[in-house]
Design a protein around this motif. Structure first.
Motif, PDB file in Angstrom:
ATOM      1  N   GLN A  88      24.527  27.626  43.730  1.00  0.00           N
ATOM      2  CA  GLN A  88      25.238  28.143  44.898  1.00  0.00           C
ATOM      3  C   GLN A  88      24.272  28.201  46.071  1.00  0.00           C
ATOM      4  O   GLN A  88      23.149  28.668  45.928  1.00  0.00           O
ATOM      5  CB  GLN A  88      25.778  29.555  44.641  1.00  0.00           C
TER       6      GLN A  88
ATOM      7  N   ARG B  91      23.897  36.633  59.134  1.00  0.00           N
ATOM      8  CA  ARG B  91      23.981  36.942  57.699  1.00  0.00           C
ATOM      9  C   ARG B  91      25.166  36.232  57.072  1.00  0.00           C
ATOM     10  O   ARG B  91      26.310  36.437  57.464  1.00  0.00           O
ATOM     11  CB  ARG B  91      24.124  38.456  57.510  1.00  0.00           C
ATOM     12  N   ALA B  92      24.890  35.391  56.088  1.00  0.00           N
ATOM     13  CA  ALA B  92      25.954  34.672  55.400  1.00  0.00           C
ATOM     14  C   ALA B  92      26.835  35.645  54.627  1.00  0.00           C
ATOM     15  O   ALA B  92      26.347  36.598  54.019  1.00  0.00           O
ATOM     16  CB  ALA B  92      25.371  33.630  54.455  1.00  0.00           C
ATOM     17  N   HIS B  93      28.132  35.420  54.663  1.00  0.00           N
ATOM     18  CA  HIS B  93      29.090  36.290  53.983  1.00  0.00           C
ATOM     19  C   HIS B  93      29.750  35.511  52.860  1.00  0.00           C
ATOM     20  O   HIS B  93      30.530  34.593  53.092  1.00  0.00           O
ATOM     21  CB  HIS B  93      30.148  36.775  54.972  1.00  0.00           C
ATOM     22  N   ARG B  94      29.420  35.854  51.638  1.00  0.00           N
ATOM     23  CA  ARG B  94      30.018  35.180  50.484  1.00  0.00           C
ATOM     24  C   ARG B  94      31.239  35.958  49.997  1.00  0.00           C
ATOM     25  O   ARG B  94      31.203  37.194  49.956  1.00  0.00           O
ATOM     26  CB  ARG B  94      29.019  35.059  49.347  1.00  0.00           C
TER      27      ARG B  94
ATOM     28  N   ASP C 147      24.150  28.732  50.614  1.00  0.00           N
ATOM     29  CA  ASP C 147      24.818  28.940  51.882  1.00  0.00           C
ATOM     30  C   ASP C 147      24.566  27.730  52.773  1.00  0.00           C
ATOM     31  O   ASP C 147      23.632  26.951  52.552  1.00  0.00           O
ATOM     32  CB  ASP C 147      24.296  30.214  52.550  1.00  0.00           C
TER      33      ASP C 147
ATOM     34  N   GLY D 208      32.563  32.898  57.346  1.00  0.00           N
ATOM     35  CA  GLY D 208      31.267  32.580  56.775  1.00  0.00           C
ATOM     36  C   GLY D 208      30.177  33.547  57.117  1.00  0.00           C
ATOM     37  O   GLY D 208      29.326  33.849  56.271  1.00  0.00           O
ATOM     38  N   PHE D 209      30.107  34.066  58.327  1.00  0.00           N
ATOM     39  CA  PHE D 209      28.958  34.855  58.756  1.00  0.00           C
ATOM     40  C   PHE D 209      29.379  36.157  59.415  1.00  0.00           C
ATOM     41  O   PHE D 209      30.511  36.298  59.861  1.00  0.00           O
ATOM     42  CB  PHE D 209      28.104  34.039  59.740  1.00  0.00           C
TER      43      PHE D 209
END
Length: 321
Positions: A149, A133-136, A151, A252-253
């Protein structure tokens, strides 16, 4: 309803390594892969290649034996390696089967709810990887909606981006590599740096990964970390592009097991499973492989996942006996 003793979720290097070891033990099992074997690698950007040297491909029973051990495989060759690995021992992979959720079965074991129906099993091995899971950063929500935007999983090449300058957020391995590629393509690039550590690609004629392995650095267990949050720290910054070179420039993740496993108490505040040697300490019969810092610093890598897979498979086989 199908019944199988062990269900492995994920057809990447971790899932295939566990499958190999269970096959060696004669254990009945199946590997469920939502797409195709090596799906995550297939989805990387066009110029993607390994950051670790080819000799580090050490999955159980299938070590790299090609002509370029100190090179860095491009993504299509990584996929070929994994597909060949699965074929070499007849891995019981069901491609195109997505796991929606897992619940406790009446009596004992688990019900695995998939896009192809339900399976009843006594053990589940989660091998969906630590970068699911990408973490913004929170500030991303304040940017104008018309500003594109994406990922890193959605990036393909410089030409696929809208014209104009590019802000790359995060200077880990992926961010720095993309910034370099965009700069070489003539784009104006700003790289928002974090705290990713840097090391030279080679020292004394040896790759930095060789030094990490031989010095015992990659064998360090989680207990050597200053805190559990340190598992989210970036890997040593390096690139394999162009034969591998220094890159001077992970937040990031996050793991995302909770998206399909209904036991929040089985994971810590960062989403990492509470486990010992891959076995859940909360849910009996639930196992993990390929997790970042699962047993060692190298647990999530091609060089180290096989060791963990053997331990998980042995525990499952022993439980069956």
């Amino acid at each position: 309803m199908d019944r199988v003793n062990v269900v492995i979720v994920g057809g990447g290097q971790a899932g295939l390594a566990v499958s190999h070891e269970l096959s060696q033990a004669g254990a009945d099992h199946v590997v469920l892969e939502r797409d195709r074997v090596g799906h995550t690698w297939r989805g990387r950007w066009d110029s993607f290649c390994l950051v670790t040297p080819n000799w580090s491909l050490r999955l159980p029973g299938h070590h790299y034996d090609g002509a370029d051990p100190d090179g860095f495989l491009p993504k299509h060759d990584i996929v070929t390696y994994l597909a060949g690995y699965a074929a070499s021992f007849g891995a019981p992979v069901r491609e195109g089967v997505e796991v929606h959720s897992v619940t406790a079965a009446p009596g004992d074991g688990f019900l695995v709810h998939t896009s192809d129906g339900e399976l009843h099993t006594r053990a589940v091995v989660a091998c969906t990887g630590p970068y699911a899971r990408a973490h913004r950063p929170p500030g991303a929500r304040s940017l104008p909606v018309e500003l594109a935007q994406l990922d890193v999983a959605d990036y393909r090449n410089p030409g696929a981006l809208p014209p104009g300058a590019v802000l790359v957020v995060g200077c880990g391995q992926s961010g720095a590599q993309l910034a370099e590629e965009l700069h070489e393509a003539g784009r104006e690039v700003v790289l928002a740096c974090g705290r990713a550590p840097w090391a030279p690609r080679r020292l004394g004629g040896r790759d930095i990964v060789w030094w990490g392995l031989e010095s015992g650095f990659l064998d360090q267990p989680p207990t050597t970390l200053p805190s559990p949050a340190a598992r989210l720290a970036a890997n040593i910054l390096a690139t394999g592009r162009g034969g591998g070179h220094d890159l001077h420039l992970r937040s990031g993740f996050r793991p995302d097991y909770g998206a399909w496993l209904p036991w929040p108490e089985a994971f810590d505040e960062f989403g990492f499973p509470l486990q010992q040697d891959g076995a859940s300490t909360v849910v009996d019969g639930l196992y993990f492989a390929g997790g970042h810092f699962q047993r060692k610093r190298m647990s999530a890598t091609l060089i180290g996942v096989g060791e963990d897979a053997a331990i998980v498979a042995a525990a499952i086989a022993a439980s069956a006996r």
